[in-house]
Design a protein around this motif. Structure first.
Motif, PDB file in Angstrom:
ATOM      1  N   PHE A  29       0.826  -1.212   0.000  1.00  0.00           N
ATOM      2  CA  PHE A  29       0.000   0.000   0.000  1.00  0.00           C
ATOM      3  C   PHE A  29       0.862   1.266   0.000  1.00  0.00           C
ATOM      4  CE2 PHE A  29      -2.833  -3.282   1.544  1.00  0.00           C
ATOM      5  CZ  PHE A  29      -4.023  -2.993   0.888  1.00  0.00           C
ATOM      6  N   THR A  30       1.810   1.315  -0.931  1.00  0.00           N
ATOM      7  CA  THR A  30       2.710   2.467  -1.013  1.00  0.00           C
ATOM      8  C   THR A  30       2.549   3.260  -2.310  1.00  0.00           C
ATOM      9  OG1 THR A  30       4.435   1.016  -1.903  1.00  0.00           O
ATOM     10  CG2 THR A  30       4.463   1.434   0.477  1.00  0.00           C
ATOM     11  N   GLY A  31       1.599   2.881  -3.156  1.00  0.00           N
ATOM     12  CA  GLY A  31       1.402   3.563  -4.427  1.00  0.00           C
ATOM     13  C   GLY A  31       0.753   4.923  -4.263  1.00  0.00           C
ATOM     14  N   PRO A  32       0.734   5.723  -5.328  1.00  0.00           N
ATOM     15  CA  PRO A  32       0.189   7.084  -5.255  1.00  0.00           C
ATOM     16  C   PRO A  32      -1.297   7.144  -4.930  1.00  0.00           C
ATOM     17  CG  PRO A  32       0.675   6.458  -7.530  1.00  0.00           C
ATOM     18  CD  PRO A  32       1.273   5.415  -6.660  1.00  0.00           C
ATOM     19  N   VAL A  33      -2.048   6.110  -5.278  1.00  0.00           N
ATOM     20  CA  VAL A  33      -3.472   6.110  -4.923  1.00  0.00           C
ATOM     21  C   VAL A  33      -3.799   4.983  -3.934  1.00  0.00           C
ATOM     22  CG1 VAL A  33      -4.257   7.219  -7.041  1.00  0.00           C
ATOM     23  CG2 VAL A  33      -4.035   4.725  -6.973  1.00  0.00           C
TER      24      VAL A  33
END
Length: 248
Positions: free
Chosen positions: A178-182
């Motif tokens: 859960f490290t992505g931009p969205v």
């Protein structure tokens, strides 16, 4: 009965939905179109809207008059959020049919569905006929269809879809940093009173409803302008197992 006030009221309702989905307040909308907050509220409360003002508001909300009127036209037929047991069972029994229904509900046309699922037009048409027989879609010319339900379906607890896919969905969904931009992952644990629990539950229900509204608003956008988004909302009485072992 004069239909004009009814249509205007539906347009105003659509504008409110767009404002909510974009987190735009009356005050912010007023600033964007050069009016006071009081004037904006008066326009909405009295449903007094000129075509020029509607165009202004649409530009301020990054949408078009055509999109707002489409939403207003669809408002009289509110998309279903749940399906019947029979409908769920039919979709659970055929993964291709379920995928086809999901893509139709997301606004994809037949050509996109065929490409996505590696099928030809005849197969897509057969799926359409099955979905129509189940009362899930309306078939339209040009290998197009419209779902009677929102794409953000609320599947039945212990229903056919949940029983078949719930565990797989939970495991796959949580396998991410859960490290992505969205991406977003928020976990909190504390002690709450019964009244606070009820407030929290209502807020989660409201957020789920807003997710559904956003999905409905974006249904007709081109697929290149959208991405598939999953949202998991969960709350329950729980104590971390480490704390339980310490207590014992």
């Amino acid at each position: 009965m004069d239909d004009a006030p009814v249509e205007t009221a539906r347009i105003m309702t659509s504008l409110k939905r767009l404002m909510r989905s974009r987190a735009v307040t009356y005050s912010e909308l007023g600033k964007r179109v050069g009016l006071s907050e009081a004037s904006i509220k008066r326009i909405f409360s009295r449903s007094t809207l000129t075509l020029a003002r509607l165009d202004q508001m649409c530009q301020a909300l990054d949408t078009t008059i055509q999109e707002v009127t489409r939403l207003a036209g669809d408002h009289s037929v509110e998309p279903a959020e749940t399906l019947s047991i029979k409908q769920e069972a039919a979709l659970a029994a055929d993964s291709n049919l379920l995928a086809c229904f999901y893509l139709v509900a997301s606004g994809r046309d037949g050509r996109e569905i065929a490409e996505e699922l590696g099928a030809d037009d005849k197969k897509v048409r057969r799926w359409y006929l099955q979905l129509r027989a189940l009362g899930l879609i309306e078939m339209r010319p040009g290998l197009r269809a419209r779902a009677y339900a929102t794409s953000a379906i609320k599947w039945r607890r212990e229903g056919p879809i949940a029983n078949l896919y719930a565990r797989q969905v939970r495991e796959e969904f949580l396998q991410s940093p859960f490290t992505g931009p969205v991406d977003a992952l928020h976990f909190r644990s504390s002690e709450l009173s019964e009244s606070s629990c009820r407030v929290l539950f209502r807020k989660l229900e409201r957020l789920a409803a807003e997710f559904r509204d956003l999905a409905e608003l974006d249904r007709t956008l081109p697929s290149r302008d959208k991405r598939s988004i999953g949202m998991l909302l969960a709350t329950r009485p729980w104590v971390f197992s480490m704390f339980e072992s310490l207590r014992q």
